[in-house]
Motif scaffolding. Structure first.
Motif, short mmCIF file in Angstrom:
data_model
loop_
_atom_site.label_atom_id
_atom_site.label_comp_id
_atom_site.label_asym_id
_atom_site.label_seq_id
_atom_site.Cartn_x
_atom_site.Cartn_y
_atom_site.Cartn_z
N SER A 114 0.91 -1.11 0.05
CA SER A 114 -0.10 -0.01 0.11
C SER A 114 0.68 1.22 0.11
CB SER A 114 -0.82 -0.18 1.29
OG SER A 114 -0.13 0.11 2.48
N ALA A 115 0.40 2.31 -0.35
CA ALA A 115 1.06 3.55 -0.51
C ALA A 115 1.47 4.07 0.83
CB ALA A 115 0.14 4.80 -1.08
N LYS A 116 0.74 3.54 1.90
CA LYS A 116 0.83 3.89 3.26
C LYS A 116 2.31 3.15 3.81
CE LYS A 116 -1.68 4.59 7.50
NZ LYS A 116 -2.89 4.53 8.21
N LYS A 117 2.32 1.68 3.27
CA LYS A 117 3.41 1.10 3.88
C LYS A 117 4.72 1.64 3.11
CE LYS A 117 5.11 -2.84 5.38
NZ LYS A 117 5.17 -4.36 5.15
N ARG A 118 4.52 2.03 1.59
CA ARG A 118 5.81 2.24 1.09
C ARG A 118 6.38 3.61 1.76
NH1 ARG A 118 2.53 1.69 -3.95
NH2 ARG A 118 2.43 3.86 -3.78
N ARG A 123 10.47 6.36 4.77
CA ARG A 123 10.79 7.21 6.07
C ARG A 123 11.68 6.62 6.98
NH1 ARG A 123 6.56 7.29 9.56
NH2 ARG A 123 4.97 7.69 7.66
N GLU A 124 11.36 5.35 7.21
CA GLU A 124 12.41 4.57 8.00
C GLU A 124 13.83 4.39 7.41
OE1 GLU A 124 8.99 1.70 10.19
OE2 GLU A 124 10.44 0.67 8.68
N ALA A 125 13.77 4.34 6.00
CA ALA A 125 15.12 4.21 5.46
C ALA A 125 15.85 5.71 5.57
CB ALA A 125 15.09 4.03 4.07
N LEU A 126 15.37 6.66 5.41
CA LEU A 126 15.78 7.82 5.45
C LEU A 126 16.25 8.16 6.90
CD1 LEU A 126 13.45 9.83 2.96
CD2 LEU A 126 15.89 9.66 2.95
N GLU A 127 15.46 7.82 7.97
CA GLU A 127 15.78 8.05 9.33
C GLU A 127 17.17 7.21 9.55
OE1 GLU A 127 12.38 7.10 11.33
OE2 GLU A 127 11.39 9.15 10.74
#
Ligand code: ADP
Ligand code: ADP
Length: 220
Positions: A114-118, A123-127
């Motif tokens: 889902s777009a939300k999961k993506r 966001r987690e990868a950027l953090e």
């Protein structure tokens, strides 16, 4: 994790044949950090491309996670590649018209999410690469080092087992290069296998193992 046995690769252009790699035997274990070093033109990129299943060898065998790649059809190889590897290059290959977070999401568009999961994964990868506050920026609003960190976030967003990096610090000054190296070491300590081409001896010494290539052969 990765095993190359007697792998050779020849490029054919017009009437010229270049033997880029000859009889390479290489075993990369899970969670290793391996640096590939050697002079320009010795076959480093070719070796990384073969490990990452971007190209097929002329002869010899490649196993990834035990899977005998030679017997796989191209479509199956592509699937194995997408599920196993993340790639980082010397130039960042970001899309300047897309926000940072949208760049990082790109590899996930092929997955059934889902777009939300993506967005959450991006966001987690950027953090993880210390850019949680830059998600809505555009790539050209960031420094070179930050752009390479966005490229790392894009490479890890699909949670690959192996990260392949072809001179990832080659376009960065030494401070930014060190920051990128710090992130690669951190990801490695968390379990990601890393194979990196570099010209920088100091950088290579921070990795677990150095593989030296000369004229298409492993020499050390
Ligand atoms: P590096 O030396 O930084 O590894 P190169 O500039 O040699 O990179 O190569 C960049 C890309 O161009 C590589 O992906 C390689 O496969 C390709 N390449 C290198 N040499 C040739 C060549 N003689 N003909 C066609 N493509 C080449
Ligand atoms: P390195 O990454 O160490 O600079 P490469 O793997 O890019 O070396 O290249 C190894 C050799 O193969 C070089 O002689 C290069 O010119 C040649 N080569 C690389 N890619 C290609 C290609 N696509 N077509 C023809 N020759 C190539």
């Amino acid at each position: 994790m990765i095993r190359l046995s007697k792998v050779s690769k020849t490029y054919q252009t017009d009437k010229v044949e270049t033997l880029a790699l000859k009889d390479i035997d290489l075993h990369v274990e899970k969670s290793e950090f391996v640096c590939i070093m050697g002079p320009s033109g010795c076959g480093k990129s070719t070796l990384l491309n073969l490990i990452g299943l971007l190209d097929r060898p002329g002869s010899g065998a490649i196993h990834v996670g035990g899977a005998p790649v030679a017997s796989y059809k191209d479509k199956h190889v592509a699937k194995l590649r997408n599920n196993t590897f993340g790639f980082i290059f010397q130039s960042f290959h970001l899309i300047n018209d897309l926000r940072v977070i949208d760049n990082v999401e790109l590899p996930l568009l092929y997955r059934d999410l889902s777009a939300k999961k993506r967005q959450r994964l991006a966001r987690e990868a950027l953090e993880k690469v210390g850019l949680g506050a830059r998600m809505d920026h555009y790539p050209n609003q960031l420094s070179g080092g930050q752009q390479q960190r966005v490229a790392i976030a894009r490479a890890i967003v699909g949670q690959p087992q192996v990260l392949l990096a072809d001179e990832p610090t080659g376009n960065l000054d030494s401070k930014m290069g060190q920051e990128v190296m710090d992130i690669l070491l951190k990801l490695n300590s968390e379990g990601t296998t890393v194979v990196m081409v570099t010209h920088d001896e100091q950088e290579a010494r921070r990795a677990g193992r150095i593989v030296r290539v000369f004229d298409g052969q492993l020499v050390a």
